[in-house]
Scaffold this motif. Structure first.
Motif, PDB file in Angstrom:
ATOM      1  N   ARG A  50      16.427   8.750  -4.732  1.00  0.00           N
ATOM      2  CA  ARG A  50      15.567   9.208  -5.826  1.00  0.00           C
ATOM      3  C   ARG A  50      14.109   9.214  -5.401  1.00  0.00           C
ATOM      4  NH1 ARG A  50      18.088   5.347  -9.187  1.00  0.00           N
ATOM      5  NH2 ARG A  50      16.045   4.557  -9.778  1.00  0.00           N
ATOM      6  N   ALA A  51      13.733   8.227  -4.600  1.00  0.00           N
ATOM      7  CA  ALA A  51      12.341   8.143  -4.152  1.00  0.00           C
ATOM      8  C   ALA A  51      11.970   9.337  -3.295  1.00  0.00           C
ATOM      9  CB  ALA A  51      12.107   6.842  -3.388  1.00  0.00           C
ATOM     10  N   ASP A  65       0.802  -1.222   0.000  1.00  0.00           N
ATOM     11  CA  ASP A  65       0.000   0.000   0.000  1.00  0.00           C
ATOM     12  C   ASP A  65       0.836   1.274   0.000  1.00  0.00           C
ATOM     13  OD1 ASP A  65      -2.494  -1.406   0.141  1.00  0.00           O
ATOM     14  OD2 ASP A  65      -2.048  -1.802   2.252  1.00  0.00           O
ATOM     15  N   ALA A  66       2.078   1.195   0.480  1.00  0.00           N
ATOM     16  CA  ALA A  66       2.902   2.402   0.568  1.00  0.00           C
ATOM     17  C   ALA A  66       4.347   2.056   0.241  1.00  0.00           C
ATOM     18  CB  ALA A  66       2.792   3.012   1.966  1.00  0.00           C
ATOM     19  N   PRO A  67       4.668   1.845  -1.032  1.00  0.00           N
ATOM     20  CA  PRO A  67       6.033   1.412  -1.393  1.00  0.00           C
ATOM     21  C   PRO A  67       7.122   2.402  -1.008  1.00  0.00           C
ATOM     22  CG  PRO A  67       4.750   1.974  -3.355  1.00  0.00           C
ATOM     23  CD  PRO A  67       3.790   1.934  -2.221  1.00  0.00           C
ATOM     24  N   THR A  85       7.534   2.342  -9.217  1.00  0.00           N
ATOM     25  CA  THR A  85       7.210   1.233  -8.310  1.00  0.00           C
ATOM     26  C   THR A  85       8.183   0.076  -8.498  1.00  0.00           C
ATOM     27  OG1 THR A  85       4.869   1.838  -8.344  1.00  0.00           O
ATOM     28  CG2 THR A  85       5.417  -0.392  -7.609  1.00  0.00           C
ATOM     29  N   GLU A  86       8.580  -0.184  -9.739  1.00  0.00           N
ATOM     30  CA  GLU A  86       9.549  -1.251  -9.985  1.00  0.00           C
ATOM     31  C   GLU A  86      10.906  -0.895  -9.385  1.00  0.00           C
ATOM     32  OE1 GLU A  86      11.511  -4.675 -11.143  1.00  0.00           O
ATOM     33  OE2 GLU A  86       9.394  -4.213 -10.841  1.00  0.00           O
ATOM     34  N   ASP A  87      11.302   0.373  -9.487  1.00  0.00           N
ATOM     35  CA  ASP A  87      12.543   0.803  -8.833  1.00  0.00           C
ATOM     36  C   ASP A  87      12.475   0.533  -7.332  1.00  0.00           C
ATOM     37  OD1 ASP A  87      13.630   1.758 -11.204  1.00  0.00           O
ATOM     38  OD2 ASP A  87      12.860   3.790 -10.900  1.00  0.00           O
ATOM     39  N   LEU A  88      11.344   0.853  -6.730  1.00  0.00           N
ATOM     40  CA  LEU A  88      11.177   0.664  -5.296  1.00  0.00           C
ATOM     41  C   LEU A  88      11.205  -0.813  -4.921  1.00  0.00           C
ATOM     42  CD1 LEU A  88       8.366   3.328  -4.768  1.00  0.00           C
ATOM     43  CD2 LEU A  88      10.770   3.544  -4.093  1.00  0.00           C
ATOM     44  N   ARG A 126      -0.085  -4.904  -6.723  1.00  0.00           N
ATOM     45  CA  ARG A 126       1.361  -4.696  -6.850  1.00  0.00           C
ATOM     46  C   ARG A 126       2.062  -6.039  -6.675  1.00  0.00           C
ATOM     47  NH1 ARG A 126       2.414   0.791  -6.479  1.00  0.00           N
ATOM     48  NH2 ARG A 126       0.860   2.044  -5.370  1.00  0.00           N
ATOM     49  N   ARG A 127       3.333  -6.068  -7.063  1.00  0.00           N
ATOM     50  CA  ARG A 127       4.114  -7.288  -6.876  1.00  0.00           C
ATOM     51  C   ARG A 127       5.070  -7.073  -5.710  1.00  0.00           C
ATOM     52  NH1 ARG A 127       3.543 -10.701 -10.981  1.00  0.00           N
ATOM     53  NH2 ARG A 127       5.437 -11.844 -10.519  1.00  0.00           N
ATOM     54  N   MET A 128       4.995  -7.994  -4.782  1.00  0.00           N
ATOM     55  CA  MET A 128       5.845  -7.894  -3.598  1.00  0.00           C
ATOM     56  C   MET A 128       7.287  -8.227  -3.970  1.00  0.00           C
ATOM     57  SD  MET A 128       4.332  -7.122  -0.733  1.00  0.00           S
ATOM     58  CE  MET A 128       5.172  -7.995   0.577  1.00  0.00           C
ATOM     59  N   PRO A 129       8.285  -7.623  -3.261  1.00  0.00           N
ATOM     60  CA  PRO A 129       9.681  -7.983  -3.519  1.00  0.00           C
ATOM     61  C   PRO A 129       9.921  -9.430  -3.169  1.00  0.00           C
ATOM     62  CG  PRO A 129       9.489  -6.001  -2.198  1.00  0.00           C
ATOM     63  CD  PRO A 129       8.134  -6.612  -2.253  1.00  0.00           C
ATOM     64  N   ARG A 130      10.899 -10.019  -3.856  1.00  0.00           N
ATOM     65  CA  ARG A 130      11.260 -11.394  -3.519  1.00  0.00           C
ATOM     66  C   ARG A 130      11.801 -11.450  -2.110  1.00  0.00           C
ATOM     67  NH1 ARG A 130      11.661 -14.887  -7.823  1.00  0.00           N
ATOM     68  NH2 ARG A 130      11.464 -13.920  -9.863  1.00  0.00           N
ATOM     69  N   SER A 131      11.460 -12.487  -1.376  1.00  0.00           N
ATOM     70  CA  SER A 131      11.976 -12.636  -0.021  1.00  0.00           C
ATOM     71  C   SER A 131      13.377 -13.170  -0.076  1.00  0.00           C
ATOM     72  CB  SER A 131      11.092 -13.603   0.778  1.00  0.00           C
ATOM     73  OG  SER A 131       9.794 -13.105   0.846  1.00  0.00           O
TER      74      SER A 131
END
Length: 234
Positions: A148-149, A94-96, A156-159, A229-234
């Motif tokens: 940058r953020a 919800d808040a990248p 979002t992909e950068d984040l 959204r797609r969560m980062p890989r763990s």
């Protein structure tokens, strides 16, 4: 053969041996620094314009690193930090931007508890490079995206990538030391670690993997789409 000639030959021989010894010592030092710093060695060579200057810088980092009072985290604190990371990762949905900011703070907090300086970014990088050189580039990339953020210049992909980069150093900082891992390893009644076989004992042949085992297990872990959204890989 005159005495003068013999003296000259002896001096030349000593000089050759000394040169060969110095070369061997230099090569051994280079190999050691490459092993210890990993990709950071090549980065230092590029930055300082040559191997000699780079190695002087890396040796100076080792000297400053020895002055730190570093400590390992106990298992309870490691688990607490991993739970905090899970919450930060869940926040990413919800808040990248906020999640990346929290990830940066959490990594810095772990550094501080381990005993690393946490004030200046370049100082943090220099100290981390001595023992965490192989994941340090991840930290640099994550920090760059985070910067940058802060100026609303990251997608979002950068984040998502920033979270992956921060996670690499985070796990490296939380890694269980070899001494602790070996101490915690279970032992058989005769005092050996599991998998140890007495001389002459033949270990059983490994069983072949079942076909399509990964499919039965639900497939490999990867990005999990949640909330659009797609969560980062763990």
């Amino acid at each position: 053969m005159s005495t003068a000639v013999m003296v000259v030959i002896a001096v030349v021989a000593v000089a050759v041996l000394a040169g060969a010894g110095f070369l061997a010592w230099t090569l051994a030092r280079t190999r050691r620094l490459r092993r210890r710093f990993g990709p950071e060695y090549d980065r230092a060579v590029e930055r300082h314009g040559g191997r000699a200057a780079a190695e002087r810088e890396l040796l100076a980092r080792e000297q400053r690193h020895q002055e730190l009072e570093l400590r390992e985290l106990d298992p309870h604190r490691r688990e607490q930090y991993r739970q905090q990371w899970t919450r930060v990762q869940e926040q990413f949905v919800d808040a990248p931007e906020a999640a990346v900011e929290q990830a940066d703070r959490l990594v810095t907090e772990v550094m501080g508890e381990r005993g690393y300086p946490t004030r200046d970014f370049d100082e943090k990088v220099a100290h981390l490079s001595v023992e965490h050189g192989r994941t340090l580039d991840h930290y640099r990339r994550g920090h760059a995206i985070s910067t940058r953020a802060a100026h609303r210049q990251a997608s979002t992909e950068d984040l998502r990538q920033a979270m992956v980069h921060y996670r690499a150093l985070f796990e490296d900082l939380l890694a269980v030391p070899d001494t602790e891992r070996h101490a915690a390893q279970p032992r058989t009644p005769d005092g050996h670690a599991p998998g140890h076989h007495a001389p002459g004992h033949r270990a059983p042949e490994p069983r072949a993997a079942e076909p399509h085992a990964e499919a039965h297990a639900g497939g490999p872990r990867g990005d999990v789409p949640q909330g659009g959204r797609r969560m980062p890989r763990s």
